[in-house]
Enzyme design. Structure first.
Site, PDB file in Angstrom:
ATOM      1  CB  SER A 102      -0.855  -0.007   1.274  1.00 21.94           C
ATOM      2  OG  SER A 102      -1.533   1.217   1.436  1.00 21.94           O
ATOM      3  CE1 TYR A 154      -3.906  -2.314   5.284  1.00 16.20           C
ATOM      4  CE2 TYR A 154      -3.372  -0.027   4.783  1.00 16.20           C
ATOM      5  CZ  TYR A 154      -3.739  -1.295   4.360  1.00 16.20           C
ATOM      6  OH  TYR A 154      -3.942  -1.536   3.022  1.00 16.20           O
TER       7      TYR A 154
HETATM    8  P1  NAD Z   1     -10.959  -6.456  -0.265  1.00 14.35           P
HETATM    9  O1  NAD Z   1     -11.469  -6.372   1.125  1.00 14.35           O
HETATM   10  O2  NAD Z   1     -11.900  -6.578  -1.385  1.00 14.35           O
HETATM   11  O3  NAD Z   1      -9.911  -7.647  -0.411  1.00 14.35           O
HETATM   12  C1  NAD Z   1      -9.197  -8.191   0.646  1.00 14.35           C
HETATM   13  C2  NAD Z   1      -9.290  -9.696   0.487  1.00 14.35           C
HETATM   14  O4  NAD Z   1      -8.454 -10.315   1.454  1.00 14.35           O
HETATM   15  C3  NAD Z   1     -10.739 -10.163   0.731  1.00 14.35           C
HETATM   16  O5  NAD Z   1     -11.081 -11.100  -0.267  1.00 14.35           O
HETATM   17  C4  NAD Z   1     -10.646 -10.792   2.094  1.00 14.35           C
HETATM   18  O6  NAD Z   1     -11.598 -11.794   2.307  1.00 14.35           O
HETATM   19  C5  NAD Z   1      -9.221 -11.352   2.045  1.00 14.35           C
HETATM   20  N1  NAD Z   1      -8.718 -11.656   3.379  1.00 14.35           N
HETATM   21  C6  NAD Z   1      -8.706 -10.846   4.464  1.00 14.35           C
HETATM   22  N2  NAD Z   1      -8.239 -11.527   5.521  1.00 14.35           N
HETATM   23  C7  NAD Z   1      -7.964 -12.786   5.085  1.00 14.35           C
HETATM   24  C8  NAD Z   1      -7.476 -13.957   5.695  1.00 14.35           C
HETATM   25  N3  NAD Z   1      -7.180 -13.986   6.991  1.00 14.35           N
HETATM   26  N4  NAD Z   1      -7.307 -15.058   4.947  1.00 14.35           N
HETATM   27  C9  NAD Z   1      -7.609 -15.053   3.630  1.00 14.35           C
HETATM   28  N5  NAD Z   1      -8.101 -13.985   2.992  1.00 14.35           N
HETATM   29  C10 NAD Z   1      -8.270 -12.869   3.718  1.00 14.35           C
HETATM   30  O7  NAD Z   1     -10.024  -5.184  -0.412  1.00 14.35           O
HETATM   31  P2  NAD Z   1      -8.904  -4.822  -1.488  1.00 14.35           P
HETATM   32  O8  NAD Z   1      -8.870  -3.359  -1.498  1.00 14.35           O
HETATM   33  O9  NAD Z   1      -9.104  -5.565  -2.755  1.00 14.35           O
HETATM   34  O10 NAD Z   1      -7.573  -5.327  -0.757  1.00 14.35           O
HETATM   35  C11 NAD Z   1      -6.611  -6.155  -1.380  1.00 14.35           C
HETATM   36  C12 NAD Z   1      -5.224  -5.774  -0.892  1.00 14.35           C
HETATM   37  O11 NAD Z   1      -4.944  -4.442  -1.328  1.00 14.35           O
HETATM   38  C13 NAD Z   1      -5.067  -5.762   0.631  1.00 14.35           C
HETATM   39  O12 NAD Z   1      -3.816  -6.303   0.987  1.00 14.35           O
HETATM   40  C14 NAD Z   1      -5.123  -4.290   0.968  1.00 14.35           C
HETATM   41  O13 NAD Z   1      -4.441  -3.993   2.168  1.00 14.35           O
HETATM   42  C15 NAD Z   1      -4.439  -3.704  -0.247  1.00 14.35           C
HETATM   43  N6  NAD Z   1      -4.706  -2.289  -0.495  1.00 14.35           N
HETATM   44  C16 NAD Z   1      -5.987  -1.825  -0.690  1.00 14.35           C
HETATM   45  C17 NAD Z   1      -6.188  -0.482  -0.917  1.00 14.35           C
HETATM   46  C18 NAD Z   1      -7.554   0.113  -1.123  1.00 14.35           C
HETATM   47  O14 NAD Z   1      -7.663   1.346  -1.062  1.00 14.35           O
HETATM   48  N7  NAD Z   1      -8.577  -0.646  -1.406  1.00 14.35           N
HETATM   49  C19 NAD Z   1      -5.100   0.393  -0.975  1.00 14.35           C
HETATM   50  C20 NAD Z   1      -3.817  -0.119  -0.783  1.00 14.35           C
HETATM   51  C21 NAD Z   1      -3.643  -1.454  -0.558  1.00 14.35           C
END
Ligand code: NAD
Length: 254
Positions: free
Chosen positions: A138, A151
């Site tokens: 991130s 985080y």
């Molecule tokens: P999202 O919530 O749609 O996806 C996160 C996924 O991780 C979900 O499918 C969730 O079920 C899974 N997950 C969480 N805990 C878990 C566990 N213990 N075991 C297995 N699966 C698990 O959100 P996203 O935005 O698609 O996030 C994906 C990645 O991107 C994450 O690592 C998040 O930190 C990172 N990220 C997101 C953003 C944003 O703004 N959306 C920005 C920077 C980084």
């Protein structure tokens, strides 16, 4: 287009958001895709949109679950060539409101899981002389934001894991990199908008405007834009890209 030529790619947390976009992009490029996640209903829903992909239940905070899931993935589609450590979660609190339990939860899903999942696939990659480890970190792994200290610490640590690993595998045909999205249009941000709206009494539009103000492009990043970068890192053309933390954030961080 088949620039991944049947490579076996595993995406953790691959049933939604960025993970689903990555899984789709890798499958479209000829990869054989395994998505891992906790929720069978969500996994089924994703598979309906991505025929040919397979799914395996895995909780990335549970070492036993990771061991079983990667063993099953290997049996079903062979050794893993590409690992996308995407599963992650965010909790927000002021620094003074952040206790060690929250820090432990954030480290478990955003950092420890990266170590354990990576070690589940690394020996076979080194033996094969080819592999790609790509961690979805991130911009919070590159700079600070208020109210997400735990985080941010966990994402900084995930990038540290990739940078150190990259130095160890540099001469072995394996690369390790992080991608660092800014605020991206997924459920994670939608949930955060709901929480902040409920807590502050501000409207959703006001909270969203604050989020996108940090991005010089003045918008949320699309999951497909993150997937495009992962797709590039996964291919042969990115063999010299190693130990990088690539921001996908419209210029928010240098
Ligand atoms: P999202 O919530 O749609 O996806 C996160 C996924 O991780 C979900 O499918 C969730 O079920 C899974 N997950 C969480 N805990 C878990 C566990 N213990 N075991 C297995 N699966 C698990 O959100 P996203 O935005 O698609 O996030 C994906 C990645 O991107 C994450 O690592 C998040 O930190 C990172 N990220 C997101 C953003 C944003 O703004 N959306 C920005 C920077 C980084």
């Amino acid at each position: 287009m088949s620039h991944l030529e049947g490579r076996h790619a595993v995406i953790t947390g691959g049933a939604s958001g960025i993970g689903a976009a990555v899984a789709t992009a890798l499958a479209d490029a000829g990869g054989r895709v395994t998505v891992m996640g906790r929720d069978p209903v969500r996994l089924e829903r994703f598979l309906a949109t991505c025929p040919g992909a397979r799914s395996i239940i895995c909780d990335v905070t549970d070492e036993g679950s990771i061991g079983q899931a990667f063993a099953q993935a290997r049996i079903e589609l062979g050794p893993v060539d590409i690992l996308v450590n995407n599963a992650g979660a965010v909790e927000s609190a002021s620094f003074q409101g952040t206790d060690v339990d929250m820090l432990d939860r954030m480290l478990a899903v955003n950092t420890r899981a990266v170590l354990v999942c990576t070690n589940a696939v690394l020996p076979a990659m080194i033996e094969a002389g080819w592999g790609r480890i790509i961690t979805v970190a991130s911009t919070a792994g590159l700079k600070g934001y208020p109210y997400i200290a735990a985080y941010a610490a966990a994402k900084h640590a995930a990038i540290g894991l990739m940078r150190a690993l990259a130095m160890e595998v540099a001469a072995k045909g394996v690369t390790a990199n992080a991608v660092c999205p800014g605020y991206t249009d997924t459920e994670m941000v939608s949930q955060a908008l709901d929480d902040v709206t409920a807590r502050t009494g501000k409207t959703r539009e006001e909270v969203l405007a604050r989020y996108v103000a940090g991005n010089p492009q003045g918008r949320l990043v699309e999951p497909e834009e993150v997937a495009d970068t992962v797709l590039w890192l996964a291919g042969d053309g990115a063999s010299a890209i190693n130990g990088q933390a690539i921001a996908i954030a419209g210029g928010e961080v240098g």
